[in-house]
Write an enzyme that holds these catalytic residues in place. Sequence first.
Site, PDB file in Angstrom:
ATOM      1  N   GLU A  79      24.567  -5.648  21.020  1.00 39.61           N
ATOM      2  CA  GLU A  79      23.276  -6.330  20.854  1.00 39.61           C
ATOM      3  C   GLU A  79      22.206  -5.914  21.868  1.00 39.61           C
ATOM      4  O   GLU A  79      21.550  -6.761  22.465  1.00 39.61           O
ATOM      5  CB  GLU A  79      23.485  -7.848  20.900  1.00 39.61           C
ATOM      6  CG  GLU A  79      24.503  -8.331  19.879  1.00 39.61           C
ATOM      7  CD  GLU A  79      24.707  -9.848  19.889  1.00 39.61           C
ATOM      8  OE1 GLU A  79      24.170 -10.518  20.792  1.00 39.61           O
ATOM      9  OE2 GLU A  79      25.392 -10.355  18.998  1.00 39.61           O
ATOM     10  N   HIS A  86      26.933 -11.016  10.036  1.00 40.57           N
ATOM     11  CA  HIS A  86      26.866 -12.478   9.925  1.00 40.57           C
ATOM     12  C   HIS A  86      25.797 -12.767   8.874  1.00 40.57           C
ATOM     13  O   HIS A  86      24.606 -12.844   9.174  1.00 40.57           O
ATOM     14  CB  HIS A  86      26.492 -13.109  11.272  1.00 40.57           C
ATOM     15  CG  HIS A  86      27.544 -12.928  12.317  1.00 40.57           C
ATOM     16  ND1 HIS A  86      28.781 -13.539  12.220  1.00 40.57           N
ATOM     17  CD2 HIS A  86      27.571 -12.199  13.463  1.00 40.57           C
ATOM     18  CE1 HIS A  86      29.509 -13.200  13.273  1.00 40.57           C
ATOM     19  NE2 HIS A  86      28.809 -12.384  14.035  1.00 40.57           N
ATOM     20  N   GLU A 135      31.972  -8.269  12.074  1.00 40.35           N
ATOM     21  CA  GLU A 135      32.030  -9.725  12.299  1.00 40.35           C
ATOM     22  C   GLU A 135      31.623 -10.510  11.049  1.00 40.35           C
ATOM     23  O   GLU A 135      30.890 -11.504  11.132  1.00 40.35           O
ATOM     24  CB  GLU A 135      31.112 -10.124  13.479  1.00 40.35           C
ATOM     25  CG  GLU A 135      31.376  -9.330  14.746  1.00 40.35           C
ATOM     26  CD  GLU A 135      30.545  -9.779  15.949  1.00 40.35           C
ATOM     27  OE1 GLU A 135      29.943 -10.875  15.905  1.00 40.35           O
ATOM     28  OE2 GLU A 135      30.499  -9.030  16.940  1.00 40.35           O
ATOM     29  N   ASP A 165      30.930 -12.917   8.176  1.00 43.20           N
ATOM     30  CA  ASP A 165      31.106 -14.279   7.657  1.00 43.20           C
ATOM     31  C   ASP A 165      29.827 -14.656   6.908  1.00 43.20           C
ATOM     32  O   ASP A 165      28.839 -13.918   6.957  1.00 43.20           O
ATOM     33  CB  ASP A 165      31.483 -15.312   8.738  1.00 43.20           C
ATOM     34  CG  ASP A 165      30.541 -15.371   9.932  1.00 43.20           C
ATOM     35  OD1 ASP A 165      29.398 -14.868   9.823  1.00 43.20           O
ATOM     36  OD2 ASP A 165      30.928 -15.931  10.971  1.00 43.20           O
TER      37      ASP A 165
HETATM   38  C1  XIL Z   1      30.862 -15.900  19.506  1.00 39.80           C
HETATM   39  C2  XIL Z   1      32.201 -16.623  19.422  1.00 39.80           C
HETATM   40  O1  XIL Z   1      32.597 -16.677  18.074  1.00 39.80           O
HETATM   41  C3  XIL Z   1      32.089 -18.008  19.990  1.00 39.80           C
HETATM   42  O2  XIL Z   1      33.370 -18.621  20.066  1.00 39.80           O
HETATM   43  C4  XIL Z   1      31.455 -17.970  21.377  1.00 39.80           C
HETATM   44  O3  XIL Z   1      31.255 -19.274  21.847  1.00 39.80           O
HETATM   45  C5  XIL Z   1      30.149 -17.212  21.362  1.00 39.80           C
HETATM   46  O4  XIL Z   1      30.355 -15.906  20.820  1.00 39.80           O
HETATM   47  N1  XIL Z   1      28.042 -11.907  17.993  1.00 39.80           N
HETATM   48  C6  XIL Z   1      29.078 -11.424  18.755  1.00 39.80           C
HETATM   49  C7  XIL Z   1      30.236 -12.309  19.048  1.00 39.80           C
HETATM   50  O5  XIL Z   1      29.104 -10.234  19.095  1.00 39.80           O
HETATM   51  O6  XIL Z   1      30.838 -12.014  20.286  1.00 39.80           O
HETATM   52  C8  XIL Z   1      29.853 -13.767  18.982  1.00 39.80           C
HETATM   53  O7  XIL Z   1      31.040 -14.557  19.133  1.00 39.80           O
HETATM   54  C9  XIL Z   1      29.148 -14.080  17.686  1.00 39.80           C
HETATM   55  C10 XIL Z   1      27.880 -13.268  17.567  1.00 39.80           C
END
Ligand code: XIL
Length: 381
Positions: A171, A256, A286, A288
């Site tokens: 990020e 996401h 990631e 969802d």
């Molecule tokens: C999130 C986790 O799912 C949570 O449990 C934590 O509190 C915060 O981080 N992008 C990312 C992940 O790269 O590391 C993040 O994970 C979600 C967004």
Amino acid sequence: MSTRRKFLKSVVMTAAMGPFTGALLPALADIRELPSPADVNGVQSLRAHAEKHGLLVGCAVVPERLNKEPQYAGVVAAQANILVAENAMKWKALRPAPDKFDFSGGDMIVAFASAHRQKVRGHNLCWHEALPDWFASTVTKENARQILTEHIKTVAGHYAGKLQSWDVVNEAIDPKSDRPDGLRKSPWFELVGPDYIDIAFRTARKADSSALLTYNDYGIETDAPDQTKKRAQVLELVRGMKKRGVPIDAVGVQSHLGATDPAPGNGLRDFVRELRRMRLRVFITELDVNERKLEGSEAERDAAIARIYKDYVTMMVAESNVDAVLTWGITDRYTWLNGPKFSRPDAKPQRCLPFDADYQPASAFFALRDALDSRPAKSHP
Ligand code: XIL
């Protein structure tokens, strides 16, 4: 070495490493005997389907749950051929104090994965979030570069040879940044300077020559103007890295997705193709579906979510340089989307992952599985 002996070896190795191990032995041993819910229902796993097409499929995991919750561990073992630590390999987890490393959680994931013939992604070596409490009072412009490289050397060195890939930098682009290159004003940017990204990747390659080094980001999936802009900035970033000879192998598209957002389309497809021309792989890292604003009955919500899984993953796996699909969790029982930031206005739990809160395969499971099966047999050049 037999699987059993390999398994015992990994458990013994882990036993030498950290504090969770008392409970690790019996829990790991038990779940090897458990049939997965998918098998019980006579349904073939995501993993079996992915492997037919040479794809990786998996999820983010929490080591304590693998250790203590047989049902959770059973589903993860049966469904995934690749795992990633949801939090266990972030700075906050690994660095209890400036002079201490705690690999116990990460090691547990690696041991579990090796016992179940799964690969592991490392997440992550450099991010503006999940920094330990001591960071702000300890890291200065004078020592930041050294602290960053020391961390990467030690952590990537510890896992060298055991990981499929590392999210080296997470990020780093913020389209709201006033810089034309979009570099986020993260602590690393402020303390080390804009070349912190190159430094991180070069240090990671030296410490682990086999993990695929990945730049990972979110908000680059749809054709909305801010996402289109961010995609262009990510592309410029990696193009520059390639030009400077910085070792980078892949881009992670976090994915996401929002159930009520515009569907990802041509912009993302072109981005993936451009990365292919640059000889970079793409991982869905990631996935969802945030259904915070989705209305209707449970069945209607499930159908909408499943469609998004199906359309998105089908579009992505049609591209030959996309070869891994990881969801951010495996069961609705445990998803960061049920935290305060994303909870639904009606307070109902989100139904965002392939397995529901009772570990039953949801519509999203079948949609994802069909999408994996849509992988073209012969990839285009
Ligand atoms: C999130 C986790 O799912 C949570 O449990 C934590 O509190 C915060 O981080 N992008 C990312 C992940 O790269 O590391 C993040 O994970 C979600 C967004």
